[in-house]
Design an enzyme around this catalytic site. Sequence first.
Site, PDB file in Angstrom:
ATOM      1  N   ASP A 159       0.851  -1.203   0.000  1.00  0.00           N
ATOM      2  CA  ASP A 159       0.000   0.000   0.000  1.00  0.00           C
ATOM      3  C   ASP A 159       0.875   1.237   0.000  1.00  0.00           C
ATOM      4  OD1 ASP A 159      -2.294  -1.478   0.164  1.00  0.00           O
ATOM      5  OD2 ASP A 159      -2.917  -0.745   2.142  1.00  0.00           O
ATOM      6  N   LYS A 174      -7.764   0.949  -5.289  1.00  0.00           N
ATOM      7  CA  LYS A 174      -8.980   0.445  -4.657  1.00  0.00           C
ATOM      8  C   LYS A 174     -10.220   1.213  -5.105  1.00  0.00           C
ATOM      9  CE  LYS A 174      -6.759  -1.060  -0.335  1.00  0.00           C
ATOM     10  NZ  LYS A 174      -6.936  -2.517  -0.388  1.00  0.00           N
ATOM     11  N   ARG A 183      -6.811 -20.262   6.505  1.00  0.00           N
ATOM     12  CA  ARG A 183      -7.118 -21.636   6.924  1.00  0.00           C
ATOM     13  C   ARG A 183      -8.514 -22.049   6.469  1.00  0.00           C
ATOM     14  NH1 ARG A 183      -3.533 -24.405   9.708  1.00  0.00           N
ATOM     15  NH2 ARG A 183      -2.033 -23.358  11.071  1.00  0.00           N
TER      16      ARG A 183
END
Lengths: 233, 300
Positions: free
Chosen positions: B30, B87, B171
């Site tokens: 960023d 963005k 996960r």
Amino acid sequence: MSTPSTPAPSPANGRRRWVPGERLVGRAPEPTHADGAPTIGVLALQGDVLEHLRALRRCGANAVEVRTTEQLAQVDGLVLPGGESTTIGKLLERFELMQPLRDRIGAGLPVFGTCAGMILLSDELDQDRTQPLIGGIAVRTRRNAYGRQVDSFDTHLEVAGIEGGPMDVSFIRAPRVQQVLDDRVEVLASIEDHPVVVRQGHLLAAAFHPEVTGDDRLHAAFVAAVERSRIPA
Amino acid sequence: MTDSTQATVHASSRVKRGLADMLKGGVIMDVVTAEQARIAEEAGAVAVMALERVPADIRRDGGVSRASDPDMIDGIIEAVSIPVMAKARIGHFVEAQVLQSLGVDYVDESEVLTPADEANHIDKWAFDVPFVCGATNLGEALRRLSEGAAMIRSKGEAGTGNVVEATRHMRSITGEIRRLATMDETELYAAAKELRASIELVREVADTGRLPVVLFTAGGIATPADAAMMMQLGADGVFVGSGIFKSGNPEQRARAIVEATTHFEDPAVIAKVSRGLGEAMVGINLDTLSEGEKYASRGW
């Protein structure tokens, strides 16, 4: 083109039905290489390493990742993958791989670079930015020569020495050769008079990504060249 | 869209997804100024993400957060040779149109900005520029792919410097992929219903054992070890937001995170690059955030 010892992985649309029990064993295994197949490294500092490993395996090579000088010492040939040439060049220097790689190239190591790999193999860049290059092919190359990502394109391209019709290729924020600096450089393909596949001795470079399209003919030609270059035991 | 020269095609899924393939093993940082973009490129970033304020400042300052000023994006595009991402708000297709016209290389339809549509994401097939979208689980990732996303990242919890949510999302995504890979054909239909995703996509993921696009991680990565952990959990690469330019020594930390991402399986390298980095960003414990302050719950 050599025939892989097992079929290529299932097509991207995933329509293939699994043989009963197959999914329980997991994914279809990668093709295995024959005894005596050349060991070809893919420089694995950053970029589309996996796609090159798979293409080389489909062509019968023993394909391995190369991140260290020890790994570099063990390969018969090397692929410089697509990726960001500034990142890969800086990491080659920081991890002290640049000089060992130039030494091996000087001693005849066959190298095939795609996109970022072509930039790294170029002796000069067209723009005035400074970034680390490996060099070896006497060309002046322009990065991002076709524009930004919205200008990236797929096309079909005749490549000298590649039989079976035009290759199916993707140019992604691709470079091209602006000027050939030495007549030892062979131009194998061009678009609008700008070379996009060049060879100088044992170094081969393409501005596009044969590794993302599944058209493995350049990889097969490189694997064959590595086999020819090996000193007989 | 076809060019006038025969058989040349722009903006195919292959070139959209292909650019993300080239970013694998890399770090996307960023940046809010051209100067930061140059620091990121010099450190070895594979791309920069242009935005008005880093997520930590968005959290601190509040207010509506929008796509960046075109002048700022032009300045960053001018400053670096690596790809520039930017963005847009969730559902704000006009911000995305503007970013495409500026020549950004990837649009991030991001939960870090204030959502512009509470029901619909952008129809990303309608654009030539490729999109990356955040996801907290496999169903969300597949819904974004159906809308045309060419790259997925975990959402994590941006601007916290706390990796726990990125861990949870990585996960969750990889675990659900492994679960699909063990199912038989019949079970896939129920799984598609449960995931609220198309059977075609679900079958493809089950067959190949991975998403059909690149999966990066994002949200809370602050140290080289955080980045390497995400890579070992199955990420193809790393987004670092506030973690670099909110730390004590951005140049050195940026380099260290790049090097740890390359050698993510080598603890000796990670230890070496982690020495003497100075202050990390302070960070926020997630249990001190109310539900309304969590960005990961934005998007549907």
